[in-house]
Design a protein around this motif. Sequence first.
Motif, PDB file in Angstrom:
ATOM      1  N   GLN A 159      -7.146 -14.377  45.049  1.00 23.44           N
ATOM      2  CA  GLN A 159      -6.837 -13.788  43.749  1.00 23.44           C
ATOM      3  C   GLN A 159      -7.003 -12.283  43.808  1.00 23.44           C
ATOM      4  OE1 GLN A 159      -9.630 -15.892  41.234  1.00 23.44           O
ATOM      5  NE2 GLN A 159     -11.256 -14.400  41.523  1.00 23.44           N
ATOM      6  N   ILE A 174     -14.528  -9.674  33.428  1.00 22.74           N
ATOM      7  CA  ILE A 174     -14.290 -11.099  33.721  1.00 22.74           C
ATOM      8  C   ILE A 174     -15.605 -11.794  34.068  1.00 22.74           C
ATOM      9  CG2 ILE A 174     -12.970 -12.748  35.106  1.00 22.74           C
ATOM     10  CD1 ILE A 174     -11.095 -10.436  35.896  1.00 22.74           C
ATOM     11  N   PHE A 175     -16.350 -11.182  34.977  1.00 26.17           N
ATOM     12  CA  PHE A 175     -17.610 -11.755  35.453  1.00 26.17           C
ATOM     13  C   PHE A 175     -18.731 -10.767  35.156  1.00 26.17           C
ATOM     14  CE2 PHE A 175     -14.273 -13.310  38.418  1.00 26.17           C
ATOM     15  CZ  PHE A 175     -14.327 -14.651  38.077  1.00 26.17           C
ATOM     16  N   LEU A 223      -5.156 -11.385  36.099  1.00 24.40           N
ATOM     17  CA  LEU A 223      -5.687 -11.865  37.366  1.00 24.40           C
ATOM     18  C   LEU A 223      -4.614 -12.766  37.953  1.00 24.40           C
ATOM     19  CD1 LEU A 223      -8.349 -12.010  39.171  1.00 24.40           C
ATOM     20  CD2 LEU A 223      -8.714 -14.229  38.094  1.00 24.40           C
ATOM     21  N   HIS A 234      -0.280 -18.014  39.934  1.00 22.92           N
ATOM     22  CA  HIS A 234      -0.516 -18.122  38.491  1.00 22.92           C
ATOM     23  C   HIS A 234      -1.100 -16.797  38.000  1.00 22.92           C
ATOM     24  CE1 HIS A 234      -1.442 -19.829  34.643  1.00 22.92           C
ATOM     25  NE2 HIS A 234      -2.741 -19.787  34.813  1.00 22.92           N
ATOM     26  N   ILE A 236      -2.947 -14.897  35.141  1.00 26.05           N
ATOM     27  CA  ILE A 236      -3.783 -15.125  33.962  1.00 26.05           C
ATOM     28  C   ILE A 236      -3.903 -13.814  33.182  1.00 26.05           C
ATOM     29  CG2 ILE A 236      -6.086 -15.776  33.137  1.00 26.05           C
ATOM     30  CD1 ILE A 236      -6.444 -17.352  35.782  1.00 26.05           C
ATOM     31  N   LYS A 237      -3.497 -13.850  31.914  1.00 26.96           N
ATOM     32  CA  LYS A 237      -3.624 -12.637  31.099  1.00 26.96           C
ATOM     33  C   LYS A 237      -5.079 -12.463  30.690  1.00 26.96           C
ATOM     34  CE  LYS A 237      -1.189 -10.091  27.464  1.00 26.96           C
ATOM     35  NZ  LYS A 237      -2.126  -9.008  27.596  1.00 26.96           N
ATOM     36  N   LEU A 238      -5.601 -11.268  30.868  1.00 29.63           N
ATOM     37  CA  LEU A 238      -7.003 -10.987  30.541  1.00 29.63           C
ATOM     38  C   LEU A 238      -7.099 -10.343  29.170  1.00 29.63           C
ATOM     39  CD1 LEU A 238      -7.978  -9.387  33.996  1.00 29.63           C
ATOM     40  CD2 LEU A 238      -8.438 -11.735  33.250  1.00 29.63           C
ATOM     41  N   PRO A 239      -8.222 -10.549  28.483  1.00 31.45           N
ATOM     42  CA  PRO A 239      -8.422  -9.838  27.217  1.00 31.45           C
ATOM     43  C   PRO A 239      -8.471  -8.332  27.472  1.00 31.45           C
ATOM     44  CG  PRO A 239     -10.075 -11.571  27.532  1.00 31.45           C
ATOM     45  CD  PRO A 239      -9.344 -11.431  28.824  1.00 31.45           C
TER      46      PRO A 239
ATOM     47  N   ALA B   6      -4.627 -23.813  32.634  1.00 31.64           N
ATOM     48  CA  ALA B   6      -4.127 -23.106  33.827  1.00 31.64           C
ATOM     49  C   ALA B   6      -2.602 -23.205  33.925  1.00 31.64           C
ATOM     50  CB  ALA B   6      -4.799 -23.628  35.096  1.00 31.64           C
ATOM     51  N   GLY B   7      -1.957 -23.038  32.799  1.00 35.79           N
ATOM     52  CA  GLY B   7      -0.494 -23.011  32.770  1.00 35.79           C
ATOM     53  C   GLY B   7       0.170 -24.376  32.699  1.00 35.79           C
ATOM     54  N   THR B  34     -15.706 -18.532  34.416  1.00 38.77           N
ATOM     55  CA  THR B  34     -15.383 -17.808  33.190  1.00 38.77           C
ATOM     56  C   THR B  34     -14.219 -18.539  32.540  1.00 38.77           C
ATOM     57  OG1 THR B  34     -16.152 -15.676  34.007  1.00 38.77           O
ATOM     58  CG2 THR B  34     -14.514 -15.608  32.262  1.00 38.77           C
ATOM     59  N   GLU B  39      -6.397 -16.173  25.546  1.00 35.60           N
ATOM     60  CA  GLU B  39      -6.604 -14.806  26.027  1.00 35.60           C
ATOM     61  C   GLU B  39      -7.848 -14.121  25.474  1.00 35.60           C
ATOM     62  OE1 GLU B  39      -2.824 -12.853  25.451  1.00 35.60           O
ATOM     63  OE2 GLU B  39      -1.796 -14.413  26.592  1.00 35.60           O
ATOM     64  N   GLU B  40      -8.829 -14.929  25.092  1.00 39.59           N
ATOM     65  CA  GLU B  40     -10.145 -14.407  24.704  1.00 39.59           C
ATOM     66  C   GLU B  40     -11.182 -15.129  25.548  1.00 39.59           C
ATOM     67  OE1 GLU B  40     -11.382 -12.430  22.145  1.00 39.59           O
ATOM     68  OE2 GLU B  40      -9.512 -11.931  21.091  1.00 39.59           O
ATOM     69  N   PHE B  41     -12.161 -14.390  26.082  1.00 35.74           N
ATOM     70  CA  PHE B  41     -13.215 -15.065  26.838  1.00 35.74           C
ATOM     71  C   PHE B  41     -14.164 -15.795  25.886  1.00 35.74           C
ATOM     72  CE2 PHE B  41     -12.526 -11.521  30.059  1.00 35.74           C
ATOM     73  CZ  PHE B  41     -11.791 -12.336  30.920  1.00 35.74           C
ATOM     74  N   GLU B  59      -7.794 -21.022  30.321  1.00 32.71           N
ATOM     75  CA  GLU B  59      -7.780 -20.605  31.724  1.00 32.71           C
ATOM     76  C   GLU B  59      -9.195 -20.641  32.268  1.00 32.71           C
ATOM     77  OE1 GLU B  59      -5.190 -19.971  33.490  1.00 32.71           O
ATOM     78  OE2 GLU B  59      -3.590 -19.344  32.116  1.00 32.71           O
ATOM     79  N   PHE B  60      -9.316 -21.053  33.527  1.00 36.18           N
ATOM     80  CA  PHE B  60     -10.590 -20.968  34.237  1.00 36.18           C
ATOM     81  C   PHE B  60     -10.492 -19.851  35.265  1.00 36.18           C
ATOM     82  CE2 PHE B  60     -10.419 -25.590  33.116  1.00 36.18           C
ATOM     83  CZ  PHE B  60     -11.446 -25.551  32.193  1.00 36.18           C
ATOM     84  N   LEU B  61     -11.473 -18.959  35.257  1.00 32.80           N
ATOM     85  CA  LEU B  61     -11.480 -17.854  36.220  1.00 32.80           C
ATOM     86  C   LEU B  61     -12.691 -18.028  37.130  1.00 32.80           C
ATOM     87  CD1 LEU B  61     -10.503 -16.715  33.205  1.00 32.80           C
ATOM     88  CD2 LEU B  61      -9.994 -14.710  34.579  1.00 32.80           C
ATOM     89  N   TYR B  62     -12.423 -18.075  38.425  1.00 34.11           N
ATOM     90  CA  TYR B  62     -13.469 -18.401  39.389  1.00 34.11           C
ATOM     91  C   TYR B  62     -13.898 -17.192  40.206  1.00 34.11           C
ATOM     92  CZ  TYR B  62     -11.868 -23.172  38.507  1.00 34.11           C
ATOM     93  OH  TYR B  62     -11.506 -24.354  37.928  1.00 34.11           O
TER      94      TYR B  62
END
Lengths: 270, 68
Positions: A159, A174-175, A223, A234, A236-239, B6-7, B34, B39-41, B59-62
């Motif tokens: 990624q 993000i993290f 991301l 894929h 991913i749109k981030l805030p 995840a889409g 995460t 589009e909001e965490f 969405e899952f962010l790793y």
Amino acid sequence: MAFTNEQLERYSRHIILKEIGAKGQKKLLNAKVLIIGAGGLGAPAALYLAAAGVGTIGIADADVVDLSNLQRQVIHTTNDIGKRKVDSAAETMRAINPDVTVNTYYDFVSSVNIMDMIKDYDFILDGTDNFPAKFLINDACVMAKKPLSHAGIIRFKGQLTTILPGEGPCYRCIFKNPPPKDAVPTCKQAGVIGAMGGVIGSLQAMEAVKYITGVGELLSGYLLTYDALKMEFHKIKLPPRGKGCAVCSDTPTITELIDYEQAACDMKAH
Amino acid sequence: MKITVAGEKKEVADGLTVSALIELENVETPQYVTVSVNEEFVDSEGFESTVLREGDEVEFLYFMGGGR
Ligand SMILES: [Zn+2]
């Protein structure tokens, strides 16, 4: 600065692109990119940026070439085993393109040296293999307002995101914090398919070239993930940036660089 | 109800929470993932209490720490 005949020939496939042209190629020749980590990600990125004629390339790594690196770190050869990775990488880049000035940093990045290391560069590329370094590089780039390509790879996945401080979200958006030591596996523990560095490292080089030439849309605010087994990309749109982020919000709580503790099994491969 | 994870469109039970979805999806190292919804965490403390709705995009962010 006019092109030599040799340069016109060397960069002809760039110059013929209407988005790049002679103007874009000159921007590349005048640009300075720092690659942190001369490994799986840094190796392909360095090869493409050198070939593209990025005028100054910095490369930082505190390791020497090991036999187990050669499965993916395509800038080094079997003859380079035992050499400093930065020297091996610099030799290859100079051999590809004598137009490139290579600066080598045989060092780990830390809170002590990173600000000085990044200050003269236009774009930073993170090719490190551990969370302490990735957080440090993110924070330093946010503080110094340096655009950054962040990436990670493991097993059959990779990624990346492009961080434009003050504009788009950062890694810490993000993290929030690095995971505890050994909680999340690294490449050394989990393995990584060699071509993954090629895919993701080349995308990082692509972002650097686009940033320098001002062409297209950067991967800021997204991301991009790649799963080789499913053969799926894929996005991913981030805030938006900064919402509660400890380092890039308008009222940051992290204002000094942090040296997080390194996972014990990764000490050598830092 | 239908949500997108995840889409990918999925049919899930009404009232599903983020933590239940994490379990359902077999998320790796769930304590460090995460999550974003539309589009909001979502704060990890809110995984239990966040109920998903029809049409939500999750969405899952790793963490991915490798690179060298
Ligand atoms: Zn941030």
